[in-house]
Design an enzyme around this catalytic site. Structure first.
Site, PDB file in Angstrom:
ATOM      1  N   ARG A  12       0.837  -1.197   0.000  1.00 56.24           N
ATOM      2  CA  ARG A  12       0.000   0.000   0.000  1.00 56.24           C
ATOM      3  C   ARG A  12       0.867   1.240   0.000  1.00 56.24           C
ATOM      4  NH1 ARG A  12      -5.332   0.409   3.546  1.00 56.24           N
ATOM      5  NH2 ARG A  12      -4.096   0.753   5.390  1.00 56.24           N
ATOM      6  N   SER A  66     -13.313  -3.460  -0.010  1.00 56.97           N
ATOM      7  CA  SER A  66     -13.515  -3.013   1.368  1.00 56.97           C
ATOM      8  C   SER A  66     -15.003  -2.944   1.672  1.00 56.97           C
ATOM      9  CB  SER A  66     -12.892  -1.628   1.571  1.00 56.97           C
ATOM     10  OG  SER A  66     -11.498  -1.691   1.375  1.00 56.97           O
ATOM     11  N   LYS A 106      -8.176   7.044  13.170  1.00 60.96           N
ATOM     12  CA  LYS A 106      -9.286   7.252  12.231  1.00 60.96           C
ATOM     13  C   LYS A 106     -10.607   7.263  12.982  1.00 60.96           C
ATOM     14  CE  LYS A 106      -6.814   5.351   8.300  1.00 60.96           C
ATOM     15  NZ  LYS A 106      -6.552   4.179   7.466  1.00 60.96           N
TER      16      LYS A 106
END
Ligand code: NI
Lengths: 204, 204
Positions: A38, A106, A135
């Site tokens: 990623r 996702s 987050k």
């Protein structure tokens, strides 16, 4: 193709690892058999070369390489698959155009999970399972939500978001296929040891 | 497939155009029949959707759509081709994996031009032809260098870098296929009129 159970390692250079290759190595030494490369920015050629290097390391360890978002990098680096989130290319279009790749999607709800699988996802990353300090605005599934996702689909579901070592048994008990982890391994004092602890917690 | 001669428009939102679609429209109304969608960052899904919208406009005007760098966006947006520079995916690998696409390469010397064509480039963007105030460190080919590039290869060569309206006749005289322009059109007081002036200068 059978997806590996247990620890799903996601590369990140924000913690102990200086490079994505080093992050991958930590997860692989710790027993992860599926790695997601990623990287959010950088020249495409550099990403292809780096993903290839990660892929060689994955093959040495009998692990799969998944590339986040960038289907071009996945194809050109001979990765096993690609993971597409809500802002990435649509699952069904990737599936239709890039047949040879494993496609992960996702899901932050049962609806998204069912939709992703209907569009052809081979596996799901479902979360956030737990609230994450980094987050705080992510929708939280919780263990009950994770179980509902697992029961709603027939593909492997990796739990992601706020996963800690202590939560592994409860996550496994939902029927999830594995746990996707970044900081719980890469920010640990001894990252390889932390990864091994996840692998052992999953297997044990 | 035959590549259009003349004005090769490259989208940029740094000048008058608020969006890449608006930049494409300016070039198309000005007579360009080949458009490069060049967006350096942003979510992949947004890029695909935007490139598709640019592609629809291109088809309405009988123009080709080339996507800069991002082969994934090119494929998923049904573009006609992709342009890969020195930091992008290697020409030969794109050619081998993505057979249906026109592949353009960048060349700043005769050697790079010959190498790009040997690797399978369908056309070249050659430059910088002239010094550019915004990119003073770019290697400058000059008109003589451009002519040597054109003579060294059998594919269309678009001249890029510091191209002005006044230089169009001299560039055309080298045997170049066209001129790739950004600011000379998009920063003009009347961008469509500026694009038309390039088209007319080339044709006339
Ligand atoms: Ni029109």
């Amino acid at each position: 193709m059978r997806l590996p159970r247990g620890l799903y390692g996601i590369t990140d250079t924000g913690y102990k690892a200086k490079t994505h290759l080093e992050a991958a190595r930590i997860f692989l030494e710790g027993g992860s058999r599926i790695i997601q490369y990623r990287r959010k920015s950088g020249p495409t050629r550099e990403m292809i070369e780096e993903a290839r290097a990660v892929g060689r390391l994955c093959r040495d360890h009998g692990a799969l390489l998944i590339v986040d978002d960038r289907v071009d990098v996945a194809v050109l680096a001979d990765a096993d698959g690609v993971h597409v989130g809500a802002e990435d290319a649509p699952v069904d279009e990737v599936r239709a155009r890039f047949g040879g790749l494993i496609v992960g999607a996702s899901a932050s709800s049962v609806e998204e999970a069912v939709d992703g699988v209907r569009r052809g996802a081979d596996y799901l990353g479902a979360g956030a399972v737990f609230p994450s300090p980094t987050k705080p605005d992510y929708e939280v599934l919780g263990l009950d939500g994770l179980r509902r996702v697992v029961e709603a689909v027939r593909v492997p579901v990796y739990a992601i978001g706020g996963v800690t070592l202590d939560s592994v048994p409860a996550i496994r008990a939902t029927g999830a296929w594995g746990v996707a982890v970044i900081s719980a391994v890469l920010a640990a004092d001894d990252p390889v040891r932390a990864a091994k602890a996840f692998t052992e917690a999953w297997d044990g």
